[in-house]
Design a protein around this motif. Structure first.
Motif, PDB file in Angstrom:
ATOM      1  N   GLU A  43       0.868  -1.167   0.000  1.00  0.00           N
ATOM      2  CA  GLU A  43       0.000   0.000   0.000  1.00  0.00           C
ATOM      3  C   GLU A  43       0.906   1.217   0.000  1.00  0.00           C
ATOM      4  N   PRO A  44       0.400   2.389  -0.331  1.00  0.00           N
ATOM      5  CA  PRO A  44       1.271   3.560  -0.388  1.00  0.00           C
ATOM      6  C   PRO A  44       2.047   3.761   0.916  1.00  0.00           C
ATOM      7  N   GLY A  45       3.368   3.816   0.784  1.00  0.00           N
ATOM      8  CA  GLY A  45       4.223   4.078   1.942  1.00  0.00           C
ATOM      9  C   GLY A  45       4.515   2.867   2.803  1.00  0.00           C
ATOM     10  N   LEU A  46       4.067   1.686   2.407  1.00  0.00           N
ATOM     11  CA  LEU A  46       4.297   0.500   3.234  1.00  0.00           C
ATOM     12  C   LEU A  46       4.851  -0.635   2.374  1.00  0.00           C
ATOM     13  N   GLY A  88       9.150 -16.271   1.311  1.00  0.00           N
ATOM     14  CA  GLY A  88       8.691 -16.004   2.662  1.00  0.00           C
ATOM     15  C   GLY A  88       8.338 -14.546   2.813  1.00  0.00           C
ATOM     16  N   ILE A  89       7.302 -14.239   3.583  1.00  0.00           N
ATOM     17  CA  ILE A  89       6.857 -12.866   3.795  1.00  0.00           C
ATOM     18  C   ILE A  89       6.925 -12.543   5.279  1.00  0.00           C
ATOM     19  N   THR A  90       7.538 -11.407   5.597  1.00  0.00           N
ATOM     20  CA  THR A  90       7.529 -10.907   6.969  1.00  0.00           C
ATOM     21  C   THR A  90       6.323  -9.984   7.145  1.00  0.00           C
ATOM     22  N   ARG A  91       5.453 -10.335   8.067  1.00  0.00           N
ATOM     23  CA  ARG A  91       4.217  -9.587   8.315  1.00  0.00           C
ATOM     24  C   ARG A  91       4.509  -8.122   8.680  1.00  0.00           C
ATOM     25  N   SER A  97       9.966  -5.278   7.732  1.00  0.00           N
ATOM     26  CA  SER A  97       8.742  -4.777   7.081  1.00  0.00           C
ATOM     27  C   SER A  97       8.286  -3.474   7.724  1.00  0.00           C
ATOM     28  N   GLY A  98       7.464  -2.721   6.977  1.00  0.00           N
ATOM     29  CA  GLY A  98       6.944  -1.467   7.488  1.00  0.00           C
ATOM     30  C   GLY A  98       6.108  -1.672   8.737  1.00  0.00           C
ATOM     31  N   ASP A 114      -4.912  -9.207   2.836  1.00  0.00           N
ATOM     32  CA  ASP A 114      -4.720  -8.393   1.629  1.00  0.00           C
ATOM     33  C   ASP A 114      -3.243  -8.131   1.358  1.00  0.00           C
ATOM     34  N   ASP A 115      -2.435  -8.031   2.415  1.00  0.00           N
ATOM     35  CA  ASP A 115      -0.991  -7.852   2.232  1.00  0.00           C
ATOM     36  C   ASP A 115      -0.406  -9.038   1.459  1.00  0.00           C
TER      37      ASP A 115
END
Length: 333
Positions: A43-46, A88-91, A97-98, A114-115
């Motif tokens: 998302e914008p900025g994240l 792998g995704i860091t929440r 992550s932001g 949604d992320d």
């Protein structure tokens, strides 16, 4: 009692087995395995940290539990990439992550799900398999309930608890409390429903349900600690995440659901009555959730691994790898 306080108490007690097990394990966030790191905008900025371990075969995305990052899978991912292309995704809120403000709107089940979908889209991955540990069951179920066509299948690694599926046979005080809060908002002027009597009847029934659950919950509360010391404040992300839980009645895609049952909580020098009661209660709750998946999710294949730790993919790595391979090989291409 404020609703926020209720959530904090419930989190600390009803779900303490999984939280305690996860936070008591040594973290494996050292960046020692070969992978590419990307920062993907959701998302914008994240931006979220995304690891790409490479590999050949179908795409497999790993989601870590609460408090962990994608690096928790550094060792496990290397075993998987023989047969799969592993990510792998860091929440949000953790690791590199932001970290938006810790409020419910930023960490709800919908937002976290949604992320993951945003990362899948950004990487142009076609219907990957998602595998999640612990709290990541929330993201899995959000996608499996609302967006099942995005994925080929879901793998719950001791991740099938309250945040992943509402047990319709036994209820759950936190989820039912969240539902009551939503229902009470209908009494606010400007939000009053057309059929007021029906709405009031539903609220009354929900109050009765919650009253019964609170009575049961109260009977299982541990003794109040003695002493003058103040209780440590919970981490700021805890309320934001848990107050954003959703009541998932089922999921709509193939699922491998692995439970550690009973959990291995490690050795203790003093096996007290309270420890025995804690373990018995944890076993009961775990079996409730396993049976809920079996009865409410026709597409679920439930596996119980005895005496595994909450980090089941570490304590029983080979068994978990075998189950993953068998599950993925059963999925249509």
């Amino acid at each position: 009692m404020s609703f926020q306080l209720l959530v904090r108490i419930v989190v600390a007690t009803l779900l303490c087995s999984r939280v305690w097990a996860q936070t008591s394990q040594p973290k494996s966030d050292a960046d020692f395995s070969p992978h590419e790191v990307r920062m993907i905008q959701v998302e914008p900025g994240l931006r979220l940290e995304v690891l790409d371990w490479g590999g050949t075969g179908r795409s497999l995305i790993l989601l870590a539990g609460m408090g962990d990052t994608a690096h928790a899978f550094d060792t496990f991912a290397r075993k998987l990439r023989t047969n799969y292309h592993v990510y792998g995704i860091t929440r949000r809120g953790f690791g590199a992550s932001g970290k938006p403000e810790f409020v419910t709107a930023n960490y709800s089940a919908t937002r976290l799900g949604d992320d993951v979908i945003a990362v899948i889209s950004a990487l142009h991955i076609n219907r990957p398999i998602l595998a999640g540990h612990s709290l990541a069951g929330e993201e899995l179920s959000d996608i499996g309930f609302h967006h099942p066509d995005v994925v080929a299948g879901l793998i719950y690694l001791d991740a099938g608890y309250t945040y992943a599926l509402y047990d319709q046979a036994h209820g759950q005080v936190l989820l039912d409390g969240l539902k009551l809060r939503e229902m009470l908002s209908q009494l606010v002027p400007g939000n009053i429903p057309t059929d007021v009597p029906k709405s009031l009847n539903e609220i009354e029934e929900q109050l009765k349900l919650l009253e019964r659950e609170i009575a049961e919950y109260r009977s299982e509360l541990p003794p109040t600690p003695t002493g003058s010391g103040q209780r440590a404040a919970p981490p700021p992300y805890l309320y934001a995440i848990f107050s954003g839980f959703e009541n998932f009645p089922t999921i709509h895609c193939p699922a491998l659901v692995i439970f550690a049952e009973p959990h291995d909580f490690g050795p203790t020098q003093d096996y007290s009555a309270s420890r025995a009661a804690f373990e018995a209660r944890d076993l009961r709750i775990t079996e409730y959730q396993a049976k809920a998946f079996e009865s409410q999710v026709p597409s679920a294949h439930v596996i119980r691994i005895p005496h595994a730790s909450h980090y089941v993919y570490r304590s029983h790595e080979q068994r978990v790898l075998q189950e993953i391979d068998a599950f993925i090989s059963s999925l249509p291409n």
